[in-house]
Design a protein around this motif. Sequence first.
Motif, PDB file in Angstrom:
ATOM      1  N   TYR A   4      10.856   2.419   3.040  1.00  0.00           N
ATOM      2  CA  TYR A   4      11.457   2.056   4.212  1.00  0.00           C
ATOM      3  C   TYR A   4      10.665   1.254   5.108  1.00  0.00           C
ATOM      4  N   ARG A   5      11.411   0.091   5.598  1.00  0.00           N
ATOM      5  CA  ARG A   5      10.568  -0.737   6.791  1.00  0.00           C
ATOM      6  C   ARG A   5      10.782  -0.053   8.126  1.00  0.00           C
ATOM      7  N   LEU A   6       9.896  -0.056   8.942  1.00  0.00           N
ATOM      8  CA  LEU A   6      10.031   0.464  10.112  1.00  0.00           C
ATOM      9  C   LEU A   6       9.353  -0.598  11.089  1.00  0.00           C
ATOM     10  N   GLY A  27       7.132   2.587   6.478  1.00  0.00           N
ATOM     11  CA  GLY A  27       6.337   1.855   7.135  1.00  0.00           C
ATOM     12  C   GLY A  27       5.158   1.120   7.201  1.00  0.00           C
ATOM     13  N   ASP A  28       4.008   1.303   7.703  1.00  0.00           N
ATOM     14  CA  ASP A  28       2.490   0.710   7.387  1.00  0.00           C
ATOM     15  C   ASP A  28       2.008   1.490   6.199  1.00  0.00           C
ATOM     16  N   VAL A  29       2.324   1.225   5.072  1.00  0.00           N
ATOM     17  CA  VAL A  29       1.568   1.872   3.905  1.00  0.00           C
ATOM     18  C   VAL A  29       1.177   0.644   2.877  1.00  0.00           C
ATOM     19  N   ILE A  30      -0.285   0.945   2.558  1.00  0.00           N
ATOM     20  CA  ILE A  30      -0.854  -0.132   1.630  1.00  0.00           C
ATOM     21  C   ILE A  30      -1.237   0.400   0.380  1.00  0.00           C
ATOM     22  N   VAL A  31      -0.636   0.142  -0.840  1.00  0.00           N
ATOM     23  CA  VAL A  31      -0.923   0.513  -1.875  1.00  0.00           C
ATOM     24  C   VAL A  31      -1.708  -0.255  -2.705  1.00  0.00           C
ATOM     25  N   GLY A  32      -2.862  -0.071  -3.278  1.00  0.00           N
ATOM     26  CA  GLY A  32      -3.747  -1.226  -3.804  1.00  0.00           C
ATOM     27  C   GLY A  32      -3.543  -1.145  -5.275  1.00  0.00           C
ATOM     28  N   PRO A  33      -4.332  -1.985  -5.912  1.00  0.00           N
ATOM     29  CA  PRO A  33      -4.081  -2.042  -7.535  1.00  0.00           C
ATOM     30  C   PRO A  33      -4.543  -0.815  -8.076  1.00  0.00           C
ATOM     31  N   GLY A  34      -3.798  -0.667  -9.307  1.00  0.00           N
ATOM     32  CA  GLY A  34      -4.230   0.336 -10.094  1.00  0.00           C
ATOM     33  C   GLY A  34      -3.925   1.921  -9.491  1.00  0.00           C
ATOM     34  N   VAL A  35      -3.344   2.048  -8.435  1.00  0.00           N
ATOM     35  CA  VAL A  35      -3.137   3.065  -7.725  1.00  0.00           C
ATOM     36  C   VAL A  35      -2.017   3.960  -8.410  1.00  0.00           C
ATOM     37  N   TYR A  36      -2.301   5.356  -8.424  1.00  0.00           N
ATOM     38  CA  TYR A  36      -0.992   6.296  -8.816  1.00  0.00           C
ATOM     39  C   TYR A  36      -0.669   6.908  -7.656  1.00  0.00           C
ATOM     40  N   VAL A  37       0.657   6.985  -7.520  1.00  0.00           N
ATOM     41  CA  VAL A  37       1.222   7.970  -6.349  1.00  0.00           C
ATOM     42  C   VAL A  37       2.394   8.895  -7.186  1.00  0.00           C
TER      43      VAL A  37
END
Length: 199
Positions: A4-6, A27-37
């Motif tokens: 979701y964009r906020l 919103g303001d979430v930054i998921v970097g390279p090679g990350v697992y969520v």
Amino acid sequence: MPCYRLEGVTPVVDPSAYVHPTAVLIGDVIVGPGVYVGPNACLRGDFGRLILEKGANIQDTCVMHGFPGTDTVVEEDGHIGHGAVLHGCRVGRNALIGMNAVIMDGAVIGEASIVAATAFVKAGFECAPRSLVVGAPAEVKRQLSEQEIAWKVAGTQEYQRLVTRCHDSLQECVPLTQVEAQRPRVNAGEVKPKYQTNP
């Protein structure tokens, strides 16, 4: 994935990361390279900024959130166990947060530290690198050994491999109605549990 964009701020996911389709990014979430969520993780960047740096993982049912104007950060190779809550804190490089632990606002977990499962880390808490943090409220019990840090690194590397495994083969499907003959096993790596109940 629910994304979701906020107020004009859109989550960012590096193409090399893996975010499970049931995880929620706001919103303001930054998921970097090679990350697992992992599945059902909730990253709510509706007040402060949330940052997952290179090679970090945040596992199933974890929550990240923060106060206005703050950054909640998991640094490179950080490892966040099932059900943990991170609120306005910083988890240092190569640190591990155990299952169902809670890390509160302004807390700083030192590099290569381990916070035990179910620990409650109070607001403003800070620990030196390589600390073992235990309890509710949490306190530093001792410094970690090289073997304990190596065990943590090996576990995080398995989650980094899981990113590739999920990109390559995870598919939504209909379950089978019975177990097939010669059922294969998933290729889950070589990390052994640190503690075993049987000799």
